[in-house]
Design a protein around this motif. Structure first.
Motif, short mmCIF file in Angstrom:
data_model
loop_
_atom_site.label_atom_id
_atom_site.label_comp_id
_atom_site.label_asym_id
_atom_site.label_seq_id
_atom_site.Cartn_x
_atom_site.Cartn_y
_atom_site.Cartn_z
N LYS A 93 6.36 5.50 15.10
CA LYS A 93 6.12 6.90 14.77
C LYS A 93 5.09 7.11 13.67
O LYS A 93 4.66 8.24 13.46
N ALA A 94 4.71 6.06 12.95
CA ALA A 94 3.84 6.23 11.78
C ALA A 94 2.69 5.23 11.84
O ALA A 94 2.64 4.28 11.05
N PRO A 95 1.72 5.43 12.74
CA PRO A 95 0.64 4.45 12.91
C PRO A 95 -0.22 4.25 11.67
O PRO A 95 -0.70 3.14 11.42
N GLU A 96 -0.45 5.31 10.87
CA GLU A 96 -1.26 5.16 9.67
C GLU A 96 -0.58 4.23 8.66
O GLU A 96 -1.22 3.37 8.05
N THR A 97 0.73 4.38 8.52
CA THR A 97 1.48 3.51 7.61
C THR A 97 1.51 2.08 8.12
O THR A 97 1.36 1.12 7.36
N VAL A 98 1.67 1.92 9.44
CA VAL A 98 1.67 0.58 10.03
C VAL A 98 0.34 -0.11 9.77
O VAL A 98 0.30 -1.30 9.43
N ALA A 99 -0.77 0.63 9.90
CA ALA A 99 -2.09 0.04 9.66
C ALA A 99 -2.21 -0.43 8.21
O ALA A 99 -2.78 -1.49 7.93
N ALA A 100 -1.67 0.36 7.28
CA ALA A 100 -1.73 -0.02 5.87
C ALA A 100 -0.87 -1.25 5.59
O ALA A 100 -1.27 -2.15 4.84
N VAL A 101 0.32 -1.30 6.19
CA VAL A 101 1.19 -2.47 6.00
C VAL A 101 0.57 -3.71 6.63
O VAL A 101 0.73 -4.83 6.13
N ARG A 102 -0.20 -3.52 7.70
CA ARG A 102 -0.86 -4.67 8.33
C ARG A 102 -1.81 -5.35 7.34
O ARG A 102 -1.95 -6.58 7.33
N GLY A 103 -2.44 -4.57 6.48
CA GLY A 103 -3.30 -5.16 5.45
C GLY A 103 -2.50 -6.01 4.48
O GLY A 103 -2.94 -7.09 4.07
#
Length: 253
Positions: free
Chosen positions: A236-246
């Motif tokens: 549900k939160a792709p922007e947060t997932v992208a940040a956690v991927r970093g």
């Protein structure tokens, strides 16, 4: 890799733990996610339906009595300090989206703490998970590092302290580091969460100058909506997932 995640209540420890567990699993790793914060709800963040049916280990009185040789609900007396726990990850865990989940629960205690069968059982299990399991272990903890012992910290690859822009959150990060230092754990990093602007990011950097900061996660209404819906946060939160991927890339690097 063994990660412990701590910080003040409400800063987003569970969100970070759930997304990291998903990223490890997506890379083909075996993942064991541990909910060791009595106030957290890692099961929901992972997308586990009917999480209210999960009985925490600390409430499995008969199992604790069997393994420790104690009487359920009693304090004091004689009981084993090294109960068997090696089979528990397979027998009392729950599967959700390719991740194995265990819920530890809390120990009701007064005064200076609790040396009781429940506490001994939880610490022995965490010790086994960190030192003996050959998989990625992610522990969503309370700020007090309740379940970590001095010997256990030798197997923790990193303690991640989640903070948000706010004095109390930054003060908690300092307190967590002091507790970790008392346990001999020096590998500590910060992840900033609920960041709305460069000003928020600068505030965290200025307040934690001598901490290693692995990254910043944005303030996200999508994370809140996922929590309200009881949905897996990474869906549900792709922007947060992208940040956690970093953050994830730095950890595995």
């Amino acid at each position: 890799m063994k990660l412990a995640i701590s910080g003040k209540g409400g800063v987003g420890k569970t969100t970070l733990a759930a997304i990291l567990a998903h990223l490890f699993a997506a890379d083909g790793r075996k993942v064991l996610a541990i909910d060791a914060d009595p106030d957290a709800n890692l099961a929901l963040a992972l997308g586990y339906q009917h999480s209210e049916t999960i009985v925490p280990l600390s409430e499995m009185k008969d199992l604790i009595a069997e393994r420790t040789g104690s009487e359920p609900g009693t304090m004091g007396g004689m009981f084993k300090l090294n109960p068997r726990v090696d089979d528990l990850p397979e027998t009392i865990s729950h599967r959700v989206n390719g991740i194995r989940l265990m819920v530890m629960g809390g120990v009701k205690k007064g005064g200076g703490g609790c040396v009781c069968p429940e506490s001994i059982m939880l610490k022995q299990l965490v010790n086994h998970l960190v030192l003996a399991r050959n998989e990625a272990v992610i522990i969503d903890m309370e700020a007090g590092l309740e379940h970590l012992g001095r010997g256990t910290t030798q197997g923790v690859d990193r303690l991640l302290v989640v903070v948000e822009p706010g004095r109390r959150s930054l003060d908690t990060a300092g307190a967590v580091r002091r507790l970790a230092g008392d346990l001999g754990l020096r590998k500590i990093s910060v992840v900033g969460n609920k960041v709305r602007s460069e000003k928020d990011e600068a505030y965290i950097r200025a307040g934690l100058k001598d901490f290693e900061i692995l990254g910043f996660l944005p303030y996200s209404d999508e994370v809140i909506e996922a929590d309200l819906a009881g949905a897996a946060v990474w869906e549900k939160a792709p922007e947060t997932v992208a940040a956690v991927r970093g953050v994830y890339r730095q950890l595995i690097g």
